[in-house]
Design a protein around this motif. Structure first.
Motif, PDB file in Angstrom:
ATOM      1  N   ILE A  83       0.879  -1.170   0.000  1.00 28.15           N
ATOM      2  CA  ILE A  83       0.000   0.000   0.000  1.00 28.15           C
ATOM      3  C   ILE A  83       0.914   1.217   0.000  1.00 28.15           C
ATOM      4  CG2 ILE A  83      -1.819   1.262   1.218  1.00 28.15           C
ATOM      5  CD1 ILE A  83      -2.722  -1.550   0.368  1.00 28.15           C
ATOM      6  N   LYS A 143      -3.842   7.250  -2.599  1.00 27.15           N
ATOM      7  CA  LYS A 143      -3.537   6.001  -1.905  1.00 27.15           C
ATOM      8  C   LYS A 143      -3.893   4.844  -2.834  1.00 27.15           C
ATOM      9  CE  LYS A 143      -4.121   3.632   2.489  1.00 27.15           C
ATOM     10  NZ  LYS A 143      -4.844   3.624   3.793  1.00 27.15           N
ATOM     11  N   TYR A 144      -2.954   3.908  -3.004  1.00 22.35           N
ATOM     12  CA  TYR A 144      -3.165   2.816  -3.943  1.00 22.35           C
ATOM     13  C   TYR A 144      -2.532   1.522  -3.445  1.00 22.35           C
ATOM     14  CZ  TYR A 144       1.660   3.754  -5.358  1.00 22.35           C
ATOM     15  OH  TYR A 144       3.016   3.939  -5.350  1.00 22.35           O
ATOM     16  N   CYS A 185      -7.891   2.479  -0.343  1.00 24.65           N
ATOM     17  CA  CYS A 185      -7.159   2.855  -1.559  1.00 24.65           C
ATOM     18  C   CYS A 185      -8.120   3.367  -2.620  1.00 24.65           C
ATOM     19  CB  CYS A 185      -6.396   1.652  -2.116  1.00 24.65           C
ATOM     20  SG  CYS A 185      -5.086   1.072  -1.015  1.00 24.65           S
TER      21      CYS A 185
END
Length: 142
Positions: free
Chosen positions: A64, A72-73, A107
């Motif tokens: 993450i 955020k991914y 995310c």
């Protein structure tokens, strides 16, 4: 098919992923694998695996992260199903698990890179709703 998906937390769990992940990363050595994964875990790397009858049949390494471009991914570093067990739903289940983990972690996006030679993997990703929004460029630093 009775499958279970879980994160590899113990050294034994991590080592049990080695046989599958080396099908994607053949340069890895068995006696160094746990140490390498533990080092990467210090930077947020996680390892998830699909088990069938307590045997690892698919593996994903992911993290993450945040960036200015994506927010955020969840980024998938490694995603592989044992070559003798493909087309049985393990990869699809693991990909769905990863997407759910991304949602659970708040995310906004889900990303992975795939080598240009992995045409079968590309067809799988496209079938599963992933798009090809960019090219990834790289070079070795000497």
């Amino acid at each position: 098919m009775s499958m279970q998906i879980r994160q590899a937390g113990t050294d034994e769990d991590i080592q049990n992923c080695f046989g599958v992940i080396t099908q994607l990363r053949p340069h890895l050595k068995a006696d160094e694998f746990v140490s390498i994964v533990r080092t990467q875990m210090q930077d947020g790397y996680r390892l998830a695996c699909v088990l069938e009858s307590n045997e690892v049949v698919a593996v994903a390494g992911f993290r993450i992260n945040r960036s200015l471009s994506w927010g955020k991914y969840l980024y998938v570093d490694d995603l592989i199903t044992d070559e003798t067990r493909r087309s049985r739903g393990f990869g699809k289940a693991l990909l769905q698990w990863l997407k759910e983990e991304a949602r659970n972690q708040g995310c906004a996006q889900f990303h992975l890179d795939s080598g240009v030679q992995r045409k079968d993997a590309h067809r799988f990703y496209e079938r599963e709703g992933l798009a090809l929004p960019a090219y990834h460029f790289a070079c070795m630093i000497e």
